[in-house]
Scaffold this motif. Structure first.
Motif, PDB file in Angstrom:
ATOM      1  N   ILE A 105     -47.289  81.182  50.751  1.00 35.69           N
ATOM      2  CA  ILE A 105     -45.897  81.311  51.168  1.00 35.69           C
ATOM      3  C   ILE A 105     -45.155  80.024  50.821  1.00 35.69           C
ATOM      4  O   ILE A 105     -45.784  78.992  50.606  1.00 35.69           O
ATOM      5  N   PRO A 106     -43.823  80.087  50.747  1.00 38.55           N
ATOM      6  CA  PRO A 106     -43.065  78.888  50.370  1.00 38.55           C
ATOM      7  C   PRO A 106     -43.340  77.737  51.330  1.00 38.55           C
ATOM      8  O   PRO A 106     -43.584  77.951  52.517  1.00 38.55           O
ATOM      9  N   GLU A 107     -43.289  76.521  50.797  1.00 36.08           N
ATOM     10  CA  GLU A 107     -43.545  75.327  51.607  1.00 36.08           C
ATOM     11  C   GLU A 107     -42.487  75.138  52.692  1.00 36.08           C
ATOM     12  O   GLU A 107     -42.779  74.674  53.780  1.00 36.08           O
ATOM     13  N   ASP A 108     -41.248  75.508  52.378  1.00 36.88           N
ATOM     14  CA  ASP A 108     -40.145  75.263  53.314  1.00 36.88           C
ATOM     15  C   ASP A 108     -40.347  76.041  54.602  1.00 36.88           C
ATOM     16  O   ASP A 108     -41.012  77.061  54.634  1.00 36.88           O
ATOM     17  N   PHE A 109     -39.717  75.526  55.626  1.00 43.40           N
ATOM     18  CA  PHE A 109     -39.678  76.261  56.888  1.00 43.40           C
ATOM     19  C   PHE A 109     -38.528  77.255  56.780  1.00 43.40           C
ATOM     20  O   PHE A 109     -37.375  76.870  56.650  1.00 43.40           O
ATOM     21  N   PRO A 150     -39.558  82.455  62.393  1.00 42.44           N
ATOM     22  CA  PRO A 150     -40.188  81.649  61.342  1.00 42.44           C
ATOM     23  C   PRO A 150     -41.133  82.528  60.539  1.00 42.44           C
ATOM     24  O   PRO A 150     -42.011  83.178  61.111  1.00 42.44           O
ATOM     25  N   MET A 197     -36.516  80.600  58.311  1.00 39.37           N
ATOM     26  CA  MET A 197     -36.299  81.572  59.374  1.00 39.37           C
ATOM     27  C   MET A 197     -35.701  82.819  58.729  1.00 39.37           C
ATOM     28  O   MET A 197     -34.712  82.736  58.006  1.00 39.37           O
ATOM     29  N   ALA A 256     -53.157  83.962  51.144  1.00 37.17           N
ATOM     30  CA  ALA A 256     -51.719  84.020  51.386  1.00 37.17           C
ATOM     31  C   ALA A 256     -51.057  82.798  50.795  1.00 37.17           C
ATOM     32  O   ALA A 256     -51.527  81.681  50.973  1.00 37.17           O
ATOM     33  N   GLU A 305     -43.580  81.890  58.586  1.00 38.30           N
ATOM     34  CA  GLU A 305     -45.014  81.584  58.595  1.00 38.30           C
ATOM     35  C   GLU A 305     -45.699  82.106  59.856  1.00 38.30           C
ATOM     36  O   GLU A 305     -46.843  82.534  59.817  1.00 38.30           O
ATOM     37  N   GLU A 306     -44.956  82.124  60.973  1.00 37.42           N
ATOM     38  CA  GLU A 306     -45.592  82.589  62.209  1.00 37.42           C
ATOM     39  C   GLU A 306     -45.883  84.080  62.153  1.00 37.42           C
ATOM     40  O   GLU A 306     -46.929  84.546  62.606  1.00 37.42           O
ATOM     41  N   THR A 334     -48.717  84.604  59.764  1.00 39.87           N
ATOM     42  CA  THR A 334     -49.952  84.146  60.381  1.00 39.87           C
ATOM     43  C   THR A 334     -50.506  85.177  61.346  1.00 39.87           C
ATOM     44  O   THR A 334     -51.693  85.501  61.322  1.00 39.87           O
TER      45      THR A 334
END
Lengths: 234, 519
Positions: free
Chosen positions: B385-389, B360, B391, B383, B362-363, B366
């Motif tokens: 980043i795109p809203e979507d999740f 992911p 991978m 930061a 975002e992880e 982060t």
């Protein structure tokens, strides 16, 4: 702290051993040092330390084996000291019963925080006091386990069944890293596929609901390749 | 499609009749007009030569010369319409005519044979030439093998198999098949053992090749300079024997293929050596740069700690603290360096690719930001980043290292305490990371070489840019081995932008969620 907590350091590197011992003594802990795994096995039952700091790379035996052996007869908190860049051995250590891990090189404040968490968790376990927790509070996050309620900044957060289970699981062991496998087994059962994709999608959704800025989280932290950790309760 | 033998026979017979009949007719006319039978023999000999030329083999030539002698005797020699070989002088004429027509017919036929053979040889030669040329210009083992199979297949008209290594080592052969049943037979244990035997003994095996036991194929080794480069198996049943020509062309093709494969192996090896040398050079360069960069902070640390140990009583507390702070800072820098170097070892040896797993986005971001915060608590980091999740397939530790390196550079070298922004955008095939600062930007002269690992130009003291070079060259190595791109430029309003991309191929986006609404 009124009584000095006793901490056993199992580490073969004298400089690191010395630095940890000095720091801990200065912070009012009683420190025992040993350099080999065999010595550690002899010292743990005789001194009954509150926390064991265990380096995985020992000269006489594999730290993981020592961990497994000790875990057969005692549940005292063990914090593993590991190298960076080696997620696999971290996960292995946690799944073999380590309470926490700390990555070399580490600062003293980080080490002290981990030790405090470990001791507090253990006291709770032993006294049975407030365990399992009824409520959890950290910063602006408030969880009521009985009412299935999660609050951030006083506002209700709507979580799905699975999301709530995940948040409570992390909150129950706040401050501790929970590995992907552990979480999946706890939430989806022992026969669930060991594929952490679903878990991570769920965590992403939770982050969006709980955190102000998902990229800069306040409550749930990611340990890449290992698992998740919830902020400690106040 | 060749005509069957008997039809050919009938054709030849008709041809003979159609030439002999007009010859007899012409002779009649000739005799009627001139009243002289001298030229009849010539006409018949001509007819015989013609027949030999257009029919196959010696048979019709001989028959027609015989027929010529008989019909001349019957029609044109007194007594007409009856046989009489005894007339004075006639036997000599008959025998003479017969032998002349026989000799000319056989010579003609022989000549015809020779021409045919010459043509065939020519054709074969040009074919071999073509094969040779194609093999020489062909690049890559796979192409050579395909071409060889194509030719052998064309030549023999049966299923062909090629083994690069013995099938008993798990190597599967490449089959050009006429019939799926052949494939199954070729892949049987027995046949694979035969192929294996050829690899072991470097000798042909199979039908008629002196190898004990029944086999549906012949196996020919591709030999060159006593090395075996492969084995070609040709499927055939025992009934159909290949002719000599086919076998000799086959042998020629096979020896040429063997040479081509050997040549390919040699050039491959050379390529490998070149790559190896290049890599060795890179490693040496990196090592040199690293030792240089490591020496500086180590000198500082040794000096400061020695001063503290020996001269503590002469130093004010303030000076002591300053020295300790210096040691801390230098060791922190060293750690950063070592982590960078460690990440390089994660890039797999040899094929310079990495172990990608979908992570992911975002992880990873982060964790990178958390670690930078720990090191620079006062830095202003933003930061987006795109809203979507999303991978993204990557080695998380390495990409984290890249983000940390770029952001750390931005914090350290932008020249003021300006905000550093990490902006991530998602495209069709790539995900793009921008690390932007609002500092003084990059000097134009260094933009080109900034990722080369030796950015310390003479104008810059090594201290002012320590670590920058190696850090960025490691970023480049990491991004390239992920199949992405990294670049640096200055913004219009000042400040530097470092941009890198990662391929999204095979990643999971939020479609995953719609497929699993329960999660």
């Amino acid at each position: 702290m009124s009584t000095k907590a006793c901490i056993l350091i199992v580490e073969d590197e004298p400089i690191i051993c010395n630095f940890i011992a000095t720091t801990l003594s200065a912070n009012n802990y009683k420190v025992i040092q040993c350099n080999t795994g065999k010595e550690a096995i002899a010292l743990i039952p005789s001194h009954c330390p509150e926390v064991v700091l265990l380096d995985l790379g020992l000269p006489d035996m594999d730290g993981l084996n020592l961990l497994k052996e000790v875990r057969q007869w005692t549940g005292i908190p063990i914090i593993v000291i590991s190298e960076r860049d080696d997620e696999k051995s971290k996960v292995l250590a946690l799944d073999s019963g380590a309470d926490d891990y700390i990555t070399k090189p580490f600062g003293t404040s980080e080490l002290l925080a981990r030790i405090r968490t470990a001791i507090r968790h253990n006291t709770r376990l032993e006294t049975g006091h407030t365990f399992p927790l009824n409520t959890f509070k950290a910063k602006d996050l408030f969880i009521d386990f009985n009412k299935h309620m999660v609050n951030v900044n006083g506002e209700d957060v709507h979580l799905t069944q699975i999301e709530f289970k995940l948040v409570s699981l992390l909150a129950q062991s706040a401050g501790k890293v929970l590995t992907y496998d552990y979480i999946i087994t706890k939430i989806w059962g022992p026969f669930a596929v060991k594929d952490n994709q679903i878990l991570r999608v769920n965590m992403a959704n939770i982050r969006r609901k709980l955190e102000k800025n998902p990229v800069d989280p306040e409550y749930i932290f990611t340990e890449i390749g290992v698992g998740y950790r919830m902020l400690e309760d106040d | 499609m060749k005509k069957p033998h008997y039809i050919k026979c009938i054709y030849d017979c008709l041809k003979t009749l159609f030439i002999l009949a007009p010859a007899t007719l012409i002779s009649f006319i000739f005799v009627k007009i001139t009243n002289n039978n001298i030229n009849v023999a010539i006409i018949y000999i001509l007819a015989v030569i013609l027949i030999s030329r257009i029919t196959d083999g010696y048979f019709w030539g001989i028959i027609s010369s015989l027929a010529g002698v008989i019909s001349m005797n019957y029609y044109f020699i007194y007594p007409f319409f009856s046989f009489d070989f005894t007339r004075n002088g006639y036997p000599i004429t008959s025998i003479g005519m017969f032998s002349i027509s026989l000799i000319t017919s056989t010579t003609t036929i022989h000549l015809k044979e020779l021409v045919k053979q010459a043509n065939e040889r020519n054709e074969k030669n040009s074919k071999l030439n073509e094969i040779n040329n194609k093999l020489l210009t062909m690049n890559g083992l796979k192409n050579i093998i395909e071409l060889a199979l194509e030719y052998v297949w064309e030549l023999t008209g049966s299923t062909v198999v090629f083994y690069e290594k013995s099938p008993q080592t798990g190597n599967t052969g490449i089959i050009k098949s006429c019939n799926p049943i052949h494939d199954r037979l070729i892949n049987s244990h027995h046949e694979q053992f035969m192929a294996h035997w050829v690899f072991e003994n470097k000798k042909p095996a199979g039908i008629d090749m002196g190898f004990p036991g029944y086999s549906s194929c012949i196996y020919l080794p591709l030999l060159s300079h006593d090395n075996i480069w492969g084995v070609i198996g040709i499927y055939r049943t025992a009934q159909i024997q290949p002719d000599k020509n086919t076998i000799s062309s086959l042998n020629l093709i096979i020896s040429q293929v063997a040479m081509a494969i050997e040549g390919q192996h040699l050039s491959d090896n050379q390529q490998l050596i070149i790559i190896e040398t290049e890599k060795e050079k890179m490693r040496a360069n990196l090592l040199r740069a690293v030792s240089h960069d490591l020496r500086t902070p180590l000198t500082g640390m040794i000096g400061a700690s020695e001063t503290l140990l020996k001269n503590k009583k002469y130093l004010s507390e303030e000076a002591q603290n300053k020295l300790i702070e210096d040691i801390y800072e230098d060791s922190d820098w060293l750690l950063h360096m070592v982590e960078n170097l460690l990440s390089v070892t994660r890039i797999r040896e040899g094929n310079s690719s990495v172990n990608k797993t979908p992570e992911p986005l975002e992880e990873v971001v982060t964790e990178a930001i958390t670690r930078i915060r720990k090191r620079y608590p006062h830095a202003d980091i933003q930061a987006k980043i795109p809203e979507d999740f999303i991978m993204v397939p990557m080695d998380a530790t390495l990409i984290e290292q890249v983000i940390i390196n770029l952001m750390e550079n931005a914090i350290k070298y932008s020249g003021n305490n300006s905000p550093v922004t990490l902006l991530i955008t998602k495209g069709e095939e790539y995900i793009t990371f921008h690390v932007m600062d609002e500092g003084k930007g990059i000097q134009m002269s260094r933009i080109e070489s900034i990722f080369d690992g030796c950015s310390q130009t003479e104008n810059h003291s090594s201290d002012s840019s320590k670590g920058l070079g190696i850090g960025l060259s490691i970023c480049k190595t990491i991004i390239n081995s992920h199949g992405g791109n990294i670049s640096a430029r200055n913004q219009n309003n000042g400040g530097a932008v470092f941009t890198f991309t990662l391929p999204l191929e095979g990643s999971l986006t939020n479609e995953y969620k719609s497929l699993h609404p329960d999660c």
